[in-house]
Scaffold this motif. Structure first.
Motif, PDB file in Angstrom:
ATOM      1  N   GLY A 152      78.596   5.704 -48.192  1.00 26.99           N
ATOM      2  CA  GLY A 152      79.051   7.088 -48.040  1.00 26.99           C
ATOM      3  C   GLY A 152      80.413   7.304 -48.673  1.00 26.99           C
ATOM      4  O   GLY A 152      80.650   8.324 -49.339  1.00 26.99           O
ATOM      5  N   ALA A 153      81.325   6.349 -48.481  1.00 25.01           N
ATOM      6  CA  ALA A 153      82.662   6.465 -49.068  1.00 25.01           C
ATOM      7  C   ALA A 153      82.593   6.466 -50.589  1.00 25.01           C
ATOM      8  O   ALA A 153      83.283   7.239 -51.256  1.00 25.01           O
ATOM      9  CB  ALA A 153      83.549   5.320 -48.569  1.00 25.01           C
ATOM     10  N   ARG A 154      81.735   5.611 -51.128  1.00 24.87           N
ATOM     11  CA  ARG A 154      81.565   5.581 -52.590  1.00 24.87           C
ATOM     12  C   ARG A 154      80.963   6.882 -53.096  1.00 24.87           C
ATOM     13  O   ARG A 154      81.406   7.435 -54.106  1.00 24.87           O
ATOM     14  CB  ARG A 154      80.665   4.416 -52.992  1.00 24.87           C
ATOM     15  N   ASN A 155      79.911   7.353 -52.414  1.00 23.56           N
ATOM     16  CA  ASN A 155      79.225   8.572 -52.857  1.00 23.56           C
ATOM     17  C   ASN A 155      80.126   9.795 -52.789  1.00 23.56           C
ATOM     18  O   ASN A 155      79.923  10.753 -53.547  1.00 23.56           O
ATOM     19  CB  ASN A 155      77.962   8.817 -52.030  1.00 23.56           C
ATOM     20  N   ARG A 156      81.088   9.776 -51.893  1.00 23.84           N
ATOM     21  CA  ARG A 156      82.017  10.905 -51.745  1.00 23.84           C
ATOM     22  C   ARG A 156      83.316  10.698 -52.513  1.00 23.84           C
ATOM     23  O   ARG A 156      84.243  11.489 -52.396  1.00 23.84           O
ATOM     24  CB  ARG A 156      82.328  11.152 -50.273  1.00 23.84           C
ATOM     25  N   ASN A 157      83.362   9.608 -53.286  1.00 23.31           N
ATOM     26  CA  ASN A 157      84.549   9.293 -54.085  1.00 23.31           C
ATOM     27  C   ASN A 157      85.828   9.311 -53.256  1.00 23.31           C
ATOM     28  O   ASN A 157      86.836   9.897 -53.653  1.00 23.31           O
ATOM     29  CB  ASN A 157      84.676  10.258 -55.273  1.00 23.31           C
ATOM     30  N   LEU A 158      85.770   8.651 -52.102  1.00 22.79           N
ATOM     31  CA  LEU A 158      86.955   8.563 -51.256  1.00 22.79           C
ATOM     32  C   LEU A 158      87.966   7.616 -51.889  1.00 22.79           C
ATOM     33  O   LEU A 158      87.701   6.994 -52.914  1.00 22.79           O
ATOM     34  CB  LEU A 158      86.560   8.131 -49.855  1.00 22.79           C
ATOM     35  N   ALA A 159      89.110   7.489 -51.279  1.00 17.73           N
ATOM     36  CA  ALA A 159      90.228   6.717 -51.832  1.00 17.73           C
ATOM     37  C   ALA A 159      89.793   5.306 -52.227  1.00 17.73           C
ATOM     38  O   ALA A 159      89.141   4.615 -51.443  1.00 17.73           O
ATOM     39  CB  ALA A 159      91.349   6.640 -50.810  1.00 17.73           C
ATOM     40  N   PRO A 160      90.150   4.882 -53.440  1.00 18.16           N
ATOM     41  CA  PRO A 160      89.778   3.537 -53.894  1.00 18.16           C
ATOM     42  C   PRO A 160      90.243   2.425 -52.945  1.00 18.16           C
ATOM     43  O   PRO A 160      89.530   1.447 -52.745  1.00 18.16           O
ATOM     44  CB  PRO A 160      90.464   3.419 -55.258  1.00 18.16           C
ATOM     45  N   GLU A 161      91.427   2.564 -52.357  1.00 24.47           N
ATOM     46  CA  GLU A 161      91.924   1.549 -51.429  1.00 24.47           C
ATOM     47  C   GLU A 161      91.004   1.439 -50.213  1.00 24.47           C
ATOM     48  O   GLU A 161      90.712   0.337 -49.745  1.00 24.47           O
ATOM     49  CB  GLU A 161      93.337   1.878 -50.971  1.00 24.47           C
ATOM     50  N   LEU A 162      90.516   2.569 -49.712  1.00 24.90           N
ATOM     51  CA  LEU A 162      89.585   2.558 -48.587  1.00 24.90           C
ATOM     52  C   LEU A 162      88.289   1.846 -48.978  1.00 24.90           C
ATOM     53  O   LEU A 162      87.785   1.001 -48.231  1.00 24.90           O
ATOM     54  CB  LEU A 162      89.285   3.985 -48.131  1.00 24.90           C
ATOM     55  N   ILE A 163      87.780   2.164 -50.153  1.00 28.92           N
ATOM     56  CA  ILE A 163      86.543   1.542 -50.628  1.00 28.92           C
ATOM     57  C   ILE A 163      86.733   0.031 -50.784  1.00 28.92           C
ATOM     58  O   ILE A 163      85.872  -0.755 -50.371  1.00 28.92           O
ATOM     59  CB  ILE A 163      86.066   2.206 -51.938  1.00 28.92           C
ATOM     60  N   GLU A 164      87.862  -0.386 -51.337  1.00 35.04           N
ATOM     61  CA  GLU A 164      88.138  -1.817 -51.496  1.00 35.04           C
ATOM     62  C   GLU A 164      88.186  -2.521 -50.148  1.00 35.04           C
ATOM     63  O   GLU A 164      87.644  -3.621 -49.984  1.00 35.04           O
ATOM     64  CB  GLU A 164      89.464  -2.031 -52.230  1.00 35.04           C
ATOM     65  N   ARG A 165      88.817  -1.897 -49.175  1.00 33.02           N
ATOM     66  CA  ARG A 165      88.909  -2.512 -47.842  1.00 33.02           C
ATOM     67  C   ARG A 165      87.532  -2.593 -47.188  1.00 33.02           C
ATOM     68  O   ARG A 165      87.197  -3.594 -46.563  1.00 33.02           O
ATOM     69  CB  ARG A 165      89.887  -1.747 -46.964  1.00 33.02           C
ATOM     70  N   LEU A 166      86.730  -1.550 -47.338  1.00 33.03           N
ATOM     71  CA  LEU A 166      85.374  -1.581 -46.797  1.00 33.03           C
ATOM     72  C   LEU A 166      84.537  -2.658 -47.471  1.00 33.03           C
ATOM     73  O   LEU A 166      83.769  -3.364 -46.822  1.00 33.03           O
ATOM     74  CB  LEU A 166      84.704  -0.207 -46.936  1.00 33.03           C
ATOM     75  N   GLU A 167      84.698  -2.806 -48.787  1.00 34.69           N
ATOM     76  CA  GLU A 167      83.984  -3.872 -49.506  1.00 34.69           C
ATOM     77  C   GLU A 167      84.374  -5.244 -48.960  1.00 34.69           C
ATOM     78  O   GLU A 167      83.515  -6.104 -48.748  1.00 34.69           O
ATOM     79  CB  GLU A 167      84.291  -3.798 -51.005  1.00 34.69           C
TER      80      GLU A 167
END
Length: 127
Positions: free
Chosen positions: A84-99
């Motif tokens: 969902g974060a990726r699909n909504r283009n949320l903050a890259p730092e958030l996506i990295e932490r989720l990964e």
């Protein structure tokens, strides 16, 4: 909001695992502190129970399998959050932490599976 209404909502949230979102890091830190304190307070009971219950390798296995199942379910949920974060283009730092969380979670499930297999292998070998 009345205290009775808020308490009812908090009880429902606790029962169904609902969490509210916080826009203030102080509130997040307070919740994280509360979670940590609760976990450590319960840890003594868990350690005492585990000491009594885990008398041989097979006694360890159910707890390991239970933890793996819960962690796997949480990791798969977090994969959905990540998607969902990726699909909504949320903050890259958030996506990295989720990964990082998802990858670490999968590593934990692999280690727990290996541990469960080791309990069976040691039980069959007699050690």
């Amino acid at each position: 909001m009345s205290l009775a209404r808020r308490s009812l909502m908090e009880a429902a949230a606790a029962r169904f695992g609902w969490r509210r979102a916080y826009s203030d890091t102080t509130q997040v830190d307070a919740l994280l502190t509360e979670q940590t304190e609760t976990a450590y307070n319960e840890a003594a009971d868990h350690a005492a129970l585990a000491t009594v219950k885990n008398t041989d390798v097979l006694a360890v296995q159910p707890g390991v399998l239970d933890a793996r199942g819960r962690i796997l379910a949480d990791v798969l949920y977090l994969e959905g959050v990540l998607t969902g974060a990726r699909n909504r283009n949320l903050a890259p730092e958030l996506i990295e932490r989720l990964e990082d969380i998802v990858n670490h979670g999968h590593e934990m499930t692999v280690l727990l599976a290996e541990t469960a297999r080791a309990t069976a292998a040691h039980a069959n070998s007699g050690t």
